[in-house]
Design a protein around this motif. Structure first.
Motif, mmCIF file in Angstrom:
data_model
loop_
_atom_site.group_PDB
_atom_site.id
_atom_site.type_symbol
_atom_site.label_atom_id
_atom_site.label_comp_id
_atom_site.label_asym_id
_atom_site.label_seq_id
_atom_site.Cartn_x
_atom_site.Cartn_y
_atom_site.Cartn_z
ATOM 1 N N GLU A 44 -25.024 30.591 30.946
ATOM 2 C CA GLU A 44 -26.054 30.891 29.965
ATOM 3 C C GLU A 44 -26.683 32.251 30.253
ATOM 4 O O GLU A 44 -27.071 32.533 31.383
ATOM 5 N N ASP A 46 -29.712 34.362 28.676
ATOM 6 C CA ASP A 46 -30.819 34.340 27.719
ATOM 7 C C ASP A 46 -31.249 35.722 27.259
ATOM 8 O O ASP A 46 -31.917 35.854 26.244
ATOM 9 N N ALA A 61 -27.512 34.431 24.187
ATOM 10 C CA ALA A 61 -28.662 34.093 23.356
ATOM 11 C C ALA A 61 -29.641 35.256 23.394
ATOM 12 O O ALA A 61 -29.582 36.104 24.284
ATOM 13 N N ASN A 80 -25.371 31.588 20.880
ATOM 14 C CA ASN A 80 -26.371 30.532 20.765
ATOM 15 C C ASN A 80 -27.718 31.157 20.401
ATOM 16 O O ASN A 80 -28.640 31.168 21.197
ATOM 17 N N GLY A 81 -27.789 31.748 19.214
ATOM 18 C CA GLY A 81 -29.018 32.398 18.785
ATOM 19 C C GLY A 81 -29.040 33.882 19.095
ATOM 20 O O GLY A 81 -30.070 34.434 19.442
ATOM 21 N N VAL A 82 -27.900 34.550 18.959
ATOM 22 C CA VAL A 82 -27.817 35.996 19.179
ATOM 23 C C VAL A 82 -28.415 36.709 17.972
ATOM 24 O O VAL A 82 -28.180 36.341 16.822
ATOM 25 N N SER A 102 -27.157 26.715 15.986
ATOM 26 C CA SER A 102 -27.584 28.102 16.225
ATOM 27 C C SER A 102 -27.455 28.946 14.969
ATOM 28 O O SER A 102 -26.598 28.706 14.116
ATOM 29 N N ASN A 104 -26.992 32.981 14.289
ATOM 30 C CA ASN A 104 -26.651 34.223 14.975
ATOM 31 C C ASN A 104 -26.591 35.331 13.943
ATOM 32 O O ASN A 104 -25.868 35.216 12.954
#
Length: 173
Positions: A44, A46, A61, A80-82, A102, A104
């Protein structure tokens, strides 16, 4: 339940445990019925701005607006949420997984490049959905460039590679 590659993930009493980075298939059987699920084990990240170049099996992310996100040839990454206003460059064959739930957003506003640059001729960008297929990818570019594809005449290779989409919601403009 059985793992195709127990070096990546194991199954014990119905619980899947990650062992190392990679992708494996978990198979469940009950009588004549069989179900399979691909499992992506990654790291992961972040804050995408701290992870350039991207590593194989990164789960990206967060917001990244300071530099291009470059995915090297043969790498697998999850979004995952870029959120970025810079081009995502796939340098050869690449696979992007959209995590369930997500959103993106790759929206490039500078002239001259695609939102996601898909390799060159003879390469393949594959976009896969996670299990439920609820991940979203929005890829936009401005001034005559593709949301997913290649840039303008300033791009060294005007031919983009093949693009394969396996689920999720992908909007490219």
């Amino acid at each position: 339940l059985v793992s195709k590659d127990p070096n990546i993930a194991t199954v014990d009493n119905g619980v899947v445990t990650a062992k190392s980075l990679g992708i494996t298939t978990i198979t469940a059987k009950s009588g004549d019925l069989t179900a399979t699920c691909e499992v992506f084990v990654g790291t992961e990240v972040d804050d995408v701005s701290t992870r350039n170049p991207i590593q194989d099996y990164d789960i990206l992310a967060g917001t990244q607006n300071s530099a291009f996100i470059t995915i090297p040839n043969g790498y697998h990454v999850a979004f995952n949420g870029v959120n970025t206003n810079r081009t995502v460059i796939c340098s050869g064959d690449a696979t992007i997984y959209l995590t369930d739930g997500s959103v993106n957003d790759v929206t490039v506003t500078a002239a001259g490049d695609a939102g996601i640059r898909a390799g060159g001729a003879g390469t393949t960008l594959t976009i896969n959905a996670e299990t439920e297929g609820t991940g979203q990818l929005i890829a936009k570019s401005s001034l005559c460039c593709a949301g997913i594809g290649t840039g303008t005449s300033t791009t060294s290779d005007l031919q983009c590679g093949d693009i394969t989409i396996n689920g999720g919601t992908v909007t490219a403009t």
